[in-house]
Design an enzyme around this catalytic site. Structure first.
Site, PDB file in Angstrom:
ATOM      1  N   PHE A 171       0.986  -1.225   0.034  1.00 49.14           N
ATOM      2  CA  PHE A 171      -0.147   0.108   0.181  1.00 49.14           C
ATOM      3  C   PHE A 171       0.860   1.203  -0.064  1.00 49.14           C
ATOM      4  O   PHE A 171       1.767   1.337   0.896  1.00 49.14           O
ATOM      5  CB  PHE A 171      -0.857   0.220   1.274  1.00 49.14           C
ATOM      6  CG  PHE A 171      -1.876   1.276   1.094  1.00 49.14           C
ATOM      7  CD1 PHE A 171      -2.900   1.197   0.444  1.00 49.14           C
ATOM      8  CD2 PHE A 171      -1.289   2.393   1.868  1.00 49.14           C
ATOM      9  CE1 PHE A 171      -3.904   2.241   0.096  1.00 49.14           C
ATOM     10  CE2 PHE A 171      -2.437   3.360   1.822  1.00 49.14           C
ATOM     11  CZ  PHE A 171      -3.434   3.494   1.085  1.00 49.14           C
ATOM     12  N   ASP A 225       9.329   2.621   1.795  1.00 50.72           N
ATOM     13  CA  ASP A 225       8.119   3.143   2.371  1.00 50.72           C
ATOM     14  C   ASP A 225       8.021   3.119   3.621  1.00 50.72           C
ATOM     15  O   ASP A 225       7.465   1.877   4.038  1.00 50.72           O
ATOM     16  CB  ASP A 225       6.908   2.925   1.340  1.00 50.72           C
ATOM     17  CG  ASP A 225       5.439   3.652   1.995  1.00 50.72           C
ATOM     18  OD1 ASP A 225       5.733   4.334   2.870  1.00 50.72           O
ATOM     19  OD2 ASP A 225       4.600   3.353   1.050  1.00 50.72           O
ATOM     20  N   LYS A 284       2.972   9.330   8.242  1.00 51.08           N
ATOM     21  CA  LYS A 284       1.938   9.006   9.487  1.00 51.08           C
ATOM     22  C   LYS A 284       2.389   9.582  10.959  1.00 51.08           C
ATOM     23  O   LYS A 284       1.900  10.666  11.256  1.00 51.08           O
ATOM     24  CB  LYS A 284       1.711   7.601   9.542  1.00 51.08           C
ATOM     25  CG  LYS A 284       0.691   7.259   8.485  1.00 51.08           C
ATOM     26  CD  LYS A 284       0.359   5.633   8.917  1.00 51.08           C
ATOM     27  CE  LYS A 284      -1.157   5.519   7.806  1.00 51.08           C
ATOM     28  NZ  LYS A 284      -0.614   5.096   6.546  1.00 51.08           N
TER      29      LYS A 284
END
Ligand SMILES: *Cc1c(COP(=O)(O)O)cnc(C)c1O
Length: 396
Positions: A138, A223, A252
């Site tokens: 993702f 990532d 995040k």
């Protein structure tokens, strides 16, 4: 307004892109949040691995308040100290030499994809523009990042996608090497897959990917939007493998709730970007930078990586005990405080009942429940979460 009125107003006026739990949250402190009726919840979602220092962390509040009263935004036409400070501390604590700031994980990955293409264009020739990414990965919801994401459910209905992406199974070196061609410019992956279900690779996987990238002269992009900022027990998850990537993305937990993303690279790769190549109006604004500076300082000063390791071990062993007691738990996996339990029933049932009993967790895919609590949690918090799970799973 009461709960019903707020939910009705939201449903009437907000686009239908989320399935929300029927709860209106009004405040948070540490690992707890409260709804509009005063009910308390232990928060093991943390805004999807965002509020790693817990809600309303005093050092983040102070830093943001102080900055808010001084200067909020001026654009990247000018220098500001908080941005220079954050760039330096991210560079000091990582493999990277340079940082680009943006506002989200998808944007950080978008920047990484552009930098990889630009670097390849200048150093490998214009034909080398393809990226290999992982199945079940993702990387975000923009056009480039849904293309990079190796899951059809995120791509369905949005074709045509971007050219030049190939997908291979995570943790499968043979398939990776077989997919590399004269057009490949890099490999992009999450050190631990988050949305794909908290998938942990073999211990030597990242090192082997690094070796393959070096052998073919291609870039290695990690990532770390979800794994970064201490979540796995190191500041960045790539550190567990003893290797260095060429490009890394963060978002995040970087701002503990203020929107901020970053794309980091070595000097060699970063040099491919020159003025005019990439930009973001809000990226690196003093307010977000102040929050992120407070986050990095707090993780380092309070040694939260080590706290995360010990809480992660405690939580993992408690989950394993729970597994012995409840047959519905098929597997427990994770690293640090990025944990998951694979069930043999629909996870939604468990998630909804936990919510009713005051514990926030979420599910990834159909049958996996995920735990990404604030990394400041205590043994008592873990015990409380396990108690709720134990009660909810009883008799299922
Ligand atoms: C959440 C996530 C993203 C997307 O971040 P946004 O801020 O929602 O754009 C990208 N990559 C990974 C690994 C993520 O977990």
């Amino acid at each position: 307004m009461n709960e019903k009125e707020i939910m009705a107003m939201a449903n009437e006026n907000i686009m239908n892109t989320y399935r929300r739990f029927p709860v209106v949250l009004v405040k948070g402190a540490g690992a707890r949040v409260w709804d509009i009726n005063g009910k308390e919840y232990l928060d093991f979602v943390a805004g999807i691995a965002v509020c790693s220092l817990g809600h309303s962390h005093p050092r983040v509040i102070d830093a943001v308040k102080e900055q808010l009263e001084k200067l909020t935004h001026v654009s990247n036409l000018y220098y500001t100290e908080p941005q220079a400070q954050l760039a330096k501390s991210l560079v000091d604590h990582s493999f990277a030499d340079k940082v680009f700031f943006c506002n989200s994980g998808a944007e950080a990955n978008e920047a990484a994809i552009k930098l990889a293409r630009k670097y390849a264009h200048e150093n490998m020739g214009p034909d080398r523009h393809e990226l290999i990414t992982m199945k079940d990965s993702f990387h975000g919801r923009t056009m480039a990042t849904i293309t990079a994401t190796g899951q059809e459910k995120f791509q369905f209905g949005f074709t045509p996608l971007l050219d030049g992406f190939h997908y291979v199974p995570f943790n499968d070196l043979k398939s990776l090497e077989a997919a590399i061609s004269a057009k490949t410019c890099g490999v992009m992956l999450e050190p631990i897959q988050g949305e794909g279900g908290v998938n942990i690779p073999d211990a030597d996987y990242l090192a082997s990917v690094r070796e393959i990238c070096d052998r073919y002269g291609i870039l290695f992009i990690v990532d770390e939007v979800q794994t970064g900022m201490g979540r796995t027990g190191k500041l960045f998850a790539y550190e567990h493998s003893g290797i260095k990537p060429d490009i890394m993305t963060l978002a995040k937990a970087l701002g503990n709730g203020l929107p901020v993303g970053a794309m980091l690279a070595t000097d060699k790769v970063a040099k491919a970007f020159v003025p005019g190549n990439h930009a973001s109006t809000f990226g690196g604004n003093p307010l977000a930078m102040a929050a992120a500076n407070a986050v990095v300082k707090t993780i380092m000063n309070d040694n939260l990586q080590d706290h995360c390791v010990s809480m992660g071990e405690y939580f993992m062993s408690a989950l394993k005990k729970l597994q012995q007691k409840h047959g519905i738990i098929k597997e427990v996996r994770g690293k640090g405080l990025m944990l998951a339990a694979k069930l043999d029933i629909e996870a939604g049932e468990i998630v909804n009942e936990c919510l009713r009993q005051g514990l926030l967790i979420n599910s990834t895919g159909g049958k996996t429940i995920r735990f990404v609590p604030p990394i400041i949690i205590t043994i008592q918090d873990v015990d409380q979460a396990i108690e709720v799970l134990d009660r909810v799973m009883e008799g299922r």
